[in-house]
Design an enzyme around this catalytic site. Structure first.
Site, PDB file in Angstrom:
ATOM      1  N   GLU A 137      -4.205  -2.025  -7.574  1.00  0.00           N
ATOM      2  CA  GLU A 137      -2.792  -2.052  -7.181  1.00  0.00           C
ATOM      3  C   GLU A 137      -1.921  -2.853  -8.150  1.00  0.00           C
ATOM      4  O   GLU A 137      -2.263  -3.977  -8.535  1.00  0.00           O
ATOM      5  CB  GLU A 137      -2.639  -2.644  -5.784  1.00  0.00           C
ATOM      6  CG  GLU A 137      -1.194  -2.674  -5.294  1.00  0.00           C
ATOM      7  CD  GLU A 137      -1.022  -3.459  -3.996  1.00  0.00           C
ATOM      8  OE1 GLU A 137      -0.509  -2.889  -3.036  1.00  0.00           O
ATOM      9  OE2 GLU A 137      -1.406  -4.645  -3.963  1.00  0.00           O
ATOM     10  N   GLU A 160       3.820   2.064  12.313  1.00  0.00           N
ATOM     11  CA  GLU A 160       3.076   1.369  11.264  1.00  0.00           C
ATOM     12  C   GLU A 160       2.722  -0.050  11.688  1.00  0.00           C
ATOM     13  O   GLU A 160       2.296  -0.867  10.872  1.00  0.00           O
ATOM     14  CB  GLU A 160       3.895   1.350   9.961  1.00  0.00           C
ATOM     15  CG  GLU A 160       4.058   2.728   9.339  1.00  0.00           C
ATOM     16  CD  GLU A 160       4.760   2.688   7.988  1.00  0.00           C
ATOM     17  OE1 GLU A 160       5.057   1.577   7.493  1.00  0.00           O
ATOM     18  OE2 GLU A 160       4.992   3.775   7.423  1.00  0.00           O
TER      19      GLU A 160
END
Length: 215
Positions: A137, A160
C-alpha cells in the site's frame, strides 16, 4: 506484479514462486525470490510475505483563513491489538477503486467522512509507502482548503462500519496534539509537518483577489 520483476529495478530480481496464502479483507502472498547485491552477485533464495492492498488517498483539510486543521477520530482495531488508544485521531482517507483518480477519491472521502467540500482544487503533497517492510500500500497525501466553521458532527458510511467524529483545532493546538503523541500515525505526522512549513504561504494564497488558493 510485473511479468518481469527486474524491469525498472537497479538490480536483477529472480522471482522463483509467488503463492497466495490468504484472501480476505487483506490479501497476502508469499514470494520466493533472489535479488542482486550491492557488492555483486545474487542473494540466496529467501521467502517474503507481502500484504497486497490498493493505494489510499489521505486528505489534509485545512482552513487557511482561520488557520484551523480539520481532524477525524475513529476506532482502529490495530491500535487495540497493541494496547494503545483504539480511537485514533487521523485525516480523512479512503482506498482508490478501479478507474478512479486520487483527486476524485479525495473529494468523495472528504464529503463522506467529514461532510465538507473543498473550496478549491486538491493539491498533491506526497506519495509514500505506509509500511514498505511488508505491505504494498501507498498513500497519496493531498491538501484541501476547507471552511472549518462547518466541521463537526458524526459522519461515515454505516455499511462500512464507520463511526467518525469530526472536529477542528487551531494549527498550534493540532501541532501540540501530534507532538505529545495524540495522533500516532504516519499521514498525520507528515501532514502536520508539511503544514508547519507551508501554512503561511497557503494563508497568503487565500488572500489573493478571487479568494481561492492558487498553485
Amino acid at each position: 506484479m510485473r511479468k518481469n520483476p527486474s524491469e525498472g529495478q537497479p538490480f536483477p530480481v529472480d522471482l522463483i514462486e509467488q503463492r497466495a496464502t490468504f484472501r480476505g479483507h487483506l490479501k497476502i502472498d508469499e514470494l520466493h525470490l533472489r535479488h542482486g547485491l550491492f557488492n555483486g552477485g545474487m542473494s540466496e533464495q529467501m521467502s517474503r510475505e507481502v500484504v497486497w492492498r490498493r493505494d489510499a488517498v489521505v486528505v489534509l483539510p485545512y482552513d487557511p483563513k482561520r488557520d484551523e486543521v480539520v481532524l477525524i477520530e475513529q476506532f482502529r482495531a490495530s491500535a487495540l491489538f497493541n494496547g494503545d488508544r483504539a480511537w485514533m485521531v487521523e485525516f480523512v482517507a479512503g482506498l482508490i477503486e478501479d478507474g478512479e483518480t486520487p483527486e476524485a477519491v479525495g473529494v468523495r472521502e472528504l464529503m463522506e467522512e467529514s461532510g465538507l467540500e473543498p473550496l478549491g482544487a486538491l493539491r498533491h503533497v506526497t506519495t509514500t509507502y505506509s509500511t514498505p517492510g511488508f505491505a504494498s500500500e501507498r498513500f497519496h497525501l493531498y491538501y484541501a482548503p476547507v471552511d472549518a466553521t462547518k466541521a463537526g458532527g458524526i459522519h461515515g458510511l454505516v455499511h462500512e462500519h464507520e463511526d467518525i467524529r469530526v472536529f477542528s483545532l487551531p494549527f498550534a493546538e493540532a501541532y501540540a496534539l501530534w507532538q505529545r503523541g495524540g495522533a500516532p500515525n504516519t499521514p498525520v505526522s507528515i501532514g502536520i509537518l508539511w503544514l508547519a512549513l507551508h501554512r503561511e504561504k497557503l494563508q497568503q494564497e487565500w488572500g489573493e483577489p478571487d479568494g481561492l488558493p492558487h498553485r
